[in-house]
Scaffold this active site. Structure first.
Site, PDB file in Angstrom:
ATOM      1  N   CYS A   1     -43.682 -57.883  39.386  1.00  0.00           N
ATOM      2  CA  CYS A   1     -44.618 -58.825  38.757  1.00  0.00           C
ATOM      3  C   CYS A   1     -44.971 -59.916  39.779  1.00  0.00           C
ATOM      4  CB  CYS A   1     -43.943 -59.443  37.534  1.00  0.00           C
ATOM      5  SG  CYS A   1     -44.976 -60.608  36.618  1.00  0.00           S
TER       6      CYS A   1
ATOM      7  N   GLY B   1     -42.745 -30.381  17.389  1.00  0.00           N
ATOM      8  CA  GLY B   1     -42.020 -30.526  18.647  1.00  0.00           C
ATOM      9  C   GLY B   1     -41.134 -31.756  18.741  1.00  0.00           C
TER      10      GLY B   1
ATOM     11  N   HIS C   1     -43.755 -44.993  20.654  1.00  0.00           N
ATOM     12  CA  HIS C   1     -42.811 -45.433  21.692  1.00  0.00           C
ATOM     13  C   HIS C   1     -43.526 -46.004  22.910  1.00  0.00           C
ATOM     14  CE1 HIS C   1     -39.349 -42.667  20.029  1.00  0.00           C
ATOM     15  NE2 HIS C   1     -39.442 -43.821  19.389  1.00  0.00           N
TER      16      HIS C   1
ATOM     17  N   CYS D   1     -41.977 -62.821  32.072  1.00  0.00           N
ATOM     18  CA  CYS D   1     -43.144 -63.637  31.668  1.00  0.00           C
ATOM     19  C   CYS D   1     -44.124 -62.861  30.802  1.00  0.00           C
ATOM     20  CB  CYS D   1     -43.857 -64.197  32.897  1.00  0.00           C
ATOM     21  SG  CYS D   1     -44.727 -62.945  33.861  1.00  0.00           S
TER      22      CYS D   1
ATOM     23  N   VAL E   1     -45.039 -40.598  25.534  1.00  0.00           N
ATOM     24  CA  VAL E   1     -45.617 -41.729  26.281  1.00  0.00           C
ATOM     25  C   VAL E   1     -46.554 -41.213  27.381  1.00  0.00           C
ATOM     26  CG1 VAL E   1     -43.654 -43.240  25.809  1.00  0.00           C
ATOM     27  CG2 VAL E   1     -43.585 -41.791  27.841  1.00  0.00           C
ATOM     28  N   ASP E   2     -46.945 -39.914  27.262  1.00  0.00           N
ATOM     29  CA  ASP E   2     -47.674 -39.269  28.359  1.00  0.00           C
ATOM     30  C   ASP E   2     -49.192 -39.358  28.258  1.00  0.00           C
ATOM     31  OD1 ASP E   2     -48.261 -37.333  26.342  1.00  0.00           O
ATOM     32  OD2 ASP E   2     -46.533 -36.115  26.910  1.00  0.00           O
TER      33      ASP E   2
ATOM     34  N   ALA F   1     -45.570 -24.899  20.070  1.00  0.00           N
ATOM     35  CA  ALA F   1     -46.659 -25.689  19.484  1.00  0.00           C
ATOM     36  C   ALA F   1     -48.008 -25.049  19.788  1.00  0.00           C
ATOM     37  CB  ALA F   1     -46.597 -27.115  20.034  1.00  0.00           C
TER      38      ALA F   1
ATOM     39  N   CYS G   1     -43.867 -57.262  32.284  1.00  0.00           N
ATOM     40  CA  CYS G   1     -42.795 -58.075  32.848  1.00  0.00           C
ATOM     41  C   CYS G   1     -41.860 -58.527  31.731  1.00  0.00           C
ATOM     42  CB  CYS G   1     -43.389 -59.294  33.570  1.00  0.00           C
ATOM     43  SG  CYS G   1     -42.102 -60.360  34.244  1.00  0.00           S
TER      44      CYS G   1
HETATM   45  P1  OAD Z   1     -36.341 -33.916  21.916  1.00  0.00           P
HETATM   46  O1  OAD Z   1     -36.128 -33.518  23.325  1.00  0.00           O
HETATM   47  O2  OAD Z   1     -35.205 -34.552  21.207  1.00  0.00           O
HETATM   48  O3  OAD Z   1     -36.770 -32.643  21.052  1.00  0.00           O
HETATM   49  C1  OAD Z   1     -37.767 -31.770  21.468  1.00  0.00           C
HETATM   50  C2  OAD Z   1     -38.013 -30.762  20.364  1.00  0.00           C
HETATM   51  O4  OAD Z   1     -39.102 -29.932  20.761  1.00  0.00           O
HETATM   52  C3  OAD Z   1     -36.837 -29.841  20.050  1.00  0.00           C
HETATM   53  O5  OAD Z   1     -36.628 -29.790  18.646  1.00  0.00           O
HETATM   54  C4  OAD Z   1     -37.283 -28.471  20.578  1.00  0.00           C
HETATM   55  O6  OAD Z   1     -36.783 -27.388  19.802  1.00  0.00           O
HETATM   56  C5  OAD Z   1     -38.801 -28.587  20.448  1.00  0.00           C
HETATM   57  N1  OAD Z   1     -39.568 -27.753  21.381  1.00  0.00           N
HETATM   58  C6  OAD Z   1     -39.238 -27.338  22.625  1.00  0.00           C
HETATM   59  N2  OAD Z   1     -40.244 -26.630  23.163  1.00  0.00           N
HETATM   60  C7  OAD Z   1     -41.241 -26.609  22.253  1.00  0.00           C
HETATM   61  C8  OAD Z   1     -42.556 -26.051  22.213  1.00  0.00           C
HETATM   62  N3  OAD Z   1     -43.047 -25.364  23.252  1.00  0.00           N
HETATM   63  N4  OAD Z   1     -43.295 -26.250  21.111  1.00  0.00           N
HETATM   64  C9  OAD Z   1     -42.801 -26.950  20.055  1.00  0.00           C
HETATM   65  N5  OAD Z   1     -41.585 -27.494  20.038  1.00  0.00           N
HETATM   66  C10 OAD Z   1     -40.818 -27.329  21.101  1.00  0.00           C
HETATM   67  O7  OAD Z   1     -37.670 -34.825  21.897  1.00  0.00           O
HETATM   68  P2  OAD Z   1     -38.138 -35.882  20.777  1.00  0.00           P
HETATM   69  O8  OAD Z   1     -37.776 -35.416  19.425  1.00  0.00           O
HETATM   70  O9  OAD Z   1     -39.554 -36.171  21.045  1.00  0.00           O
HETATM   71  O10 OAD Z   1     -37.323 -41.797  22.875  1.00  0.00           O
HETATM   72  O11 OAD Z   1     -37.266 -37.130  21.158  1.00  0.00           O
HETATM   73  C11 OAD Z   1     -37.472 -38.295  20.448  1.00  0.00           C
HETATM   74  C12 OAD Z   1     -37.215 -39.471  21.336  1.00  0.00           C
HETATM   75  O12 OAD Z   1     -35.943 -39.310  21.981  1.00  0.00           O
HETATM   76  C13 OAD Z   1     -38.159 -39.619  22.503  1.00  0.00           C
HETATM   77  O13 OAD Z   1     -39.390 -40.218  22.152  1.00  0.00           O
HETATM   78  C14 OAD Z   1     -37.376 -40.479  23.433  1.00  0.00           C
HETATM   79  C15 OAD Z   1     -36.039 -39.784  23.333  1.00  0.00           C
HETATM   80  O14 OAD Z   1     -34.926 -40.563  23.570  1.00  0.00           O
HETATM   81  C16 OAD Z   1     -37.100 -42.856  23.662  1.00  0.00           C
HETATM   82  O15 OAD Z   1     -36.976 -42.737  24.851  1.00  0.00           O
HETATM   83  C17 OAD Z   1     -37.033 -44.143  22.913  1.00  0.00           C
END
Ligand code: OAD
Length: 249
Positions: free
Chosen positions: A152, A191, A123, A134, A107-108, A236, A131
């Protein structure tokens, strides 16, 4: 690595060059080198903030001020971060016609900042506040200052336009992501721990539709032994820099 004994990075380059219509699915790992912590693991956000208390829609509706303790940290960290070499490499791969879209769970906004044009924000993003009463929306920078809880015009506490647990994926993003997965020739999975549904279904949809799946991650994930054709083990930025370099030879 499951590339039939060949050098996996060269095999990945060959597949990318052959298929060209590649799509990338990214997760928090791609932004770690920009200084944004991932979610899982000992240094992750969920080690500090229990997601059941801080990251569900129910928690936000019950105690929005408490959830804003975590959101404040996320908005601040994302606001200060800049794209890293991995984001830039993906933008280059789009520019050169190798990658046609990025589906991101992040979300960055760093893919767009790096120059990627077709970015599907699965996401949501931190750019907007919404809000929950509303549905009025505001640019975050207009309503939020560090330490404040944004309100809001109707008086409700605003929520960033990000998907909390218990919320559906934005309809258009879901449709577009599934379409990209069904029709791409190759999916780069970068990642992500692939533990959160429905995002973790995207690689399976791509695979079942005939795409090759290349995973870039220092660690194996649940996909590695089941869906992934080539696991490029590393950060990455180091792997994507190597890929873009070798693609130019
Ligand atoms: P995670 O924190 O679950 O996983 C991050 C992954 O990145 C892991 O598999 C690490 O091994 C890998 N990693 C770490 N450093 C890295 C690097 N330098 N290069 C490449 N890979 C690297 O994050 P997400 O899988 O993105 O959702 O998590 C999915 C969702 O869980 C998020 O979007 C968020 C969270 O809850 C919501 O908030 C709805």
């Amino acid at each position: 690595m499951r590339a039939g004994g060949r050098d996996p990075i060269r095999e990945a380059v060959r597949l990318l060059a052959d298929r060209r219509n590649a799509v990338a699915l990214t997760g928090a790992g791609i932004s770690v080198e920009s200084g944004i912590p991932s979610f899982r693991g000992s240094q992750g956000m969920w080690a500090k903030y229990d997601p059941m208390e801080y990251a569900t829609l129910h928690a936000f509706m019950q105690s929005p001020r408490k959830v804003w303790e975590m959101l404040t940290e996320m908005v601040s960290v994302c606001g200060e971060a800049a794209p890293n070499a991995a984001h830039r490499a993906l933008a280059t791969l789009e520019e050169t016609g190798v990658v046609r879209a990025v589906i991101t769970q992040n979300v960055d906004g760093l893919h767009q900042a790096a120059g990627s044009r077709r970015v599907i924000e699965y996401h949501g993003n931190m750019e907007e506040l919404v809000c929950v009463s509303c549905w009025k929306r505001y640019p975050t920078r207009e309503r939020w200052t560090p330490g404040s809880v944004p309100l809001c015009d109707c008086g409700e506490i605003l929520k960033p336009n990000v998907v909390l647990f218990g919320e559906p994926i934005p309809w258009l993003a879901q449709e577009q992501a599934e379409e990209e997965a069904r029709t791409c020739g190759l999916l780069l999975v970068i990642g992500t721990s692939a533990q959160v549904s429905p995002a973790c279904d995207i690689p399976r949809i791509a695979k079942e539709s005939g795409a090759a799946v290349i995973e870039i991650n220092p660690e194996p994930t649940p996909l590695t032994a089941s869906v992934t054709d080539i696991h490029l083990r590393g950060s990455a930025s180091e792997v994507l820099r190597a890929l873009t370099f070798l693609m130019q030879l």
